[in-house]
Design a protein around this motif. Structure first.
Motif: not given
Length: 335
Positions: A71-74, A78-84, A100-103
């Motif tokens: 979700g928005d709390r990795p 790490r950075q959260a996945f974002k989809k547009d 997204f961060n690959t990790q």
């Protein structure tokens, strides 16, 4: 290299004496310019034999967690996945962009990810400057050690699940105090002796070049966390995690048997390491052994139990990103 074993015995390591603090390095074992490391063990003959022995029913199981499963709390910075997803009016068409961060979800750690910390060297004596592209060597080998080397021929072969979580909950591990003391979010080890006991309990025989996959039960534990527990873990630096033990015996076992390793938890090994070295250093920087992390193994565990077999064919292809550090695995187990 023999089809039946590693290129040199474990007792010969380290091969290069150029730098101190490069524990058990195998630099040069596959050539001075090699960028594939342990994946050289996945020869055509070994892959063909794995396909012939393992693909029987055609049953397929994904080993990939959703890219946005945190979700928005990795966790762990790490950075959260974002989809547009967006329309392309006036046509009835959609495109999308991902960031997204690959990790942050299922991944292969490539050979740029983690070096020998004291020696400041990556696989085959590669420097930070080589990776930055500022040296003569980097001009001769552009994007050196990038994940394109995991993509070119894929990560393919016979996978073996060592189901620690099932053994601990339903098998002989219920009666082993140390196994019951394992905690997903504390630095506790999964011991080598247990891994071997689990293989025996499952009736699983190893073959050289196997892909080792360890299920700790991380995903079930993660989804059981409440908001306050997630916030507490997000604040941990470094994170404290259960995982495979760090020992000379464990390293020897990996060297003698496998072509790469993976698990459902974020570090494969317990973290932080209790030693002045880590498996990440030896595997990635010393041997060129990719490490899979955060694999989704719950359905795989159920399928293995249903079919009564814990070996299968694995096909995985990293994304083709020249110079990339890590990649989603795009992995399938086929029975």
């Amino acid at each position: 290299m023999s089809e039946q074993g590693p290129p040199v015995p474990f007792s010969s390591l380290p091969l290069s004496k150029t730098h101190e603090a490069t524990k058990l390095n195998a630099w040069g074992a596959y050539g001075d310019k090699d960028e594939r490391g342990f994946l050289n063990r996945q020869t055509d003959a070994i892959v063909a034999a794995a396909a012939a022995s393992e693909i029987k029913t055609g049953t397929r199981v994904s080993l990939n967690a959703a890219l946005d499963f945190q979700g928005d709390r990795p966790l762990f910075g790490r950075q959260a996945f974002k989809k547009d997803v967006y329309q392309k009016l006036p046509r009835i068409v959609h495109d999308d962009t991902w960031h997204f961060n690959t990790q942050s979800s299922s991944q292969w750690d490539g050979l740029r990810h983690f070096g020998y910390q004291q020696a400041q060297r990556f696989y085959n004596d590669t420097t930070v400057e080589d990776i930055a592209g500022t040296t003569e060597r980097s001009k001769a080998q552009p994007n050196i050690l990038g994940v394109q080397n995991l993509e070119k021929h894929g990560i393919v072969g016979r996978g073996v699940l060592v189901d620690f979580a099932r053994w601990r909950e339903q098998g002989p591990g219920r009666d082993i105090e140390g196994a019951q003391a394992f905690r997903t979010f504390e630095r506790t080890p999964i011991k080598l002796e247990w891994l071997k006991q689990i293989l025996s309990w499952q009736g699983t025989q190893l073959k050289f070049g196997d892909i080792l996959i360890v299920r700790s039960g991380y995903m079930k534990a993660y989804y059981a966390l409440d908001d306050s527990q997630i916030a507490e873990l997000q604040a941990m630096h470094p994170p404290s995690l259960g995982g495979v033990e760090q020992s000379e015996e464990l390293l020897n076992w990996i060297w003698d048997n496998f072509s790469c390793v993976a698990a459902d938890h974020p570090s494969f090994e317990q973290w932080p390491t209790p030693h002045d070295w880590s498996c990440h250093e030896v595997f990635l920087a010393g041997w060129g052994c990719p490490i899979g992390e955060l694999f989704e193994l719950e359905e795989l565990s159920r399928t293995c139990e249903k079919l009564g077999r814990w070996s299968f064919f694995v096909t995985s292809e990293a994304t083709h990103v020249p110079g990339g550090v890590a990649s989603p695995p795009n992995a399938l187990a086929i029975f």
